[in-house]
Design a protein around this motif. Structure first.
Motif, PDB file in Angstrom:
ATOM      1  N   GLU A  65      -7.585   4.773   4.249  1.00  0.00           N
ATOM      2  CA  GLU A  65      -6.983   5.102   5.855  1.00  0.00           C
ATOM      3  C   GLU A  65      -5.631   4.683   6.012  1.00  0.00           C
ATOM      4  O   GLU A  65      -4.753   4.950   6.784  1.00  0.00           O
ATOM      5  N   HIS A  66      -5.990   3.319   5.931  1.00  0.00           N
ATOM      6  CA  HIS A  66      -4.769   2.303   6.079  1.00  0.00           C
ATOM      7  C   HIS A  66      -3.945   3.012   5.396  1.00  0.00           C
ATOM      8  O   HIS A  66      -2.103   2.646   6.247  1.00  0.00           O
ATOM      9  N   VAL A  67      -3.449   2.980   4.238  1.00  0.00           N
ATOM     10  CA  VAL A  67      -1.977   3.225   3.938  1.00  0.00           C
ATOM     11  C   VAL A  67      -1.901   4.743   4.168  1.00  0.00           C
ATOM     12  O   VAL A  67      -0.027   5.436   4.528  1.00  0.00           O
ATOM     13  N   GLY A  73       2.474   7.224  10.978  1.00  0.00           N
ATOM     14  CA  GLY A  73       3.263   6.474  12.071  1.00  0.00           C
ATOM     15  C   GLY A  73       2.162   6.150  13.409  1.00  0.00           C
ATOM     16  O   GLY A  73       2.073   5.882  14.008  1.00  0.00           O
ATOM     17  N   ILE A  74       0.746   6.380  12.550  1.00  0.00           N
ATOM     18  CA  ILE A  74      -0.733   5.746  13.730  1.00  0.00           C
ATOM     19  C   ILE A  74      -1.065   3.811  13.218  1.00  0.00           C
ATOM     20  O   ILE A  74      -0.974   3.341  12.413  1.00  0.00           O
ATOM     21  N   GLY A 188     -11.574   6.911  -2.067  1.00  0.00           N
ATOM     22  CA  GLY A 188     -10.980   7.907  -1.412  1.00  0.00           C
ATOM     23  C   GLY A 188     -11.922   9.319  -0.879  1.00  0.00           C
ATOM     24  O   GLY A 188     -11.628   9.801  -0.202  1.00  0.00           O
ATOM     25  N   ILE A 189     -13.333   8.464  -1.272  1.00  0.00           N
ATOM     26  CA  ILE A 189     -14.642   9.256  -0.514  1.00  0.00           C
ATOM     27  C   ILE A 189     -14.667   8.325   0.918  1.00  0.00           C
ATOM     28  O   ILE A 189     -15.269   8.581   1.919  1.00  0.00           O
ATOM     29  N   GLU A 190     -15.169   7.422   0.408  1.00  0.00           N
ATOM     30  CA  GLU A 190     -15.893   6.089   1.216  1.00  0.00           C
ATOM     31  C   GLU A 190     -14.527   5.294   1.786  1.00  0.00           C
ATOM     32  O   GLU A 190     -15.118   4.659   2.324  1.00  0.00           O
TER      33      GLU A 190
END
Length: 191
Positions: A65-67, A73-74, A188-190
């Motif tokens: 989620e960071h990538v 732009g979040i 990619g899932i957790e």
């Protein structure tokens, strides 16, 4: 094919016409954070200013989620010392929770955001690391001064007072989970 509608984006119009929501994603099932991330992706796609603050995930780790958030732009702040059900250092956990909450308060009061996500805050509340009344009070103050602000909080065991204050509560219920079949967390899932 019908022509796609294009909307002229003006932040002032959006704020005048929007009633901000307090959203709680809770329950024992998987998907609380994932749901919040999906909502942020949708909001960012509409040009809204979004920020996620993660309470328990380790500030030393980098998750998918960071990538993705960077590309959209979040703004994401991962503040935790690493998730634990059985803490070895409760004082340190309370200090980290307080420091993370102070950043949340800064973001709440800034007026710079349309959507704020406080990931894993509910865990912090259910473990009594922060006073529930203080958190709800800050939410109420922010919502009074910024009526268009959306706030999302995630985590298991949401207290009744938070549920009562919320506009939308979703309880994730585990029906079946791969972990019980011996399948470990997957990229990619957790994460």
């Amino acid at each position: 094919m019908p022509k796609e509608k294009k909307y002229k984006w003006r932040r002032a119009d959006y704020q005048e016409k929007t009633r901000g929501l307090l959203i709680v994603n809770t329950g024992d099932g998987k998907g609380k954070t994932t749901s919040a991330l999906g909502l942020m992706m949708r909001a960012a796609g509409q040009g809204l200013h979004c920020c996620m603050i993660q309470f328990m995930k380790s500030r030393n780790d980098r998750y998918g989620e960071h990538v993705a958030a960077e590309k959209l732009g979040i703004e994401v702040h991962t503040m935790g010392d690493g998730f634990t059900w059985d803490t070895k250092n409760p004082e340190q956990d309370r200090r980290t929770a307080r420091e993370t909450w102070q950043l949340c308060v800064e973001k709440l009061r800034s007026g710079d955001y349309d959507l704020l996500v406080f990931d894993e805050l509910v865990y912090v509340l259910s473990y009594d690391m922060l006073p529930l009344a203080e958190v709800i009070g800050e939410f109420q103050a922010a919502r009074a001064s910024q009526p268009a602000l959306h706030i999302v909080v995630t985590g298991r065991d949401a207290p009744n007072e938070l549920i009562t204050a919320a506009d939308l509560v979703t309880e994730m219920t585990e029906v079946k989970h791969p972990f019980t079949a011996g399948i470990a967390a997957q990229r990619g899932i957790e994460f």
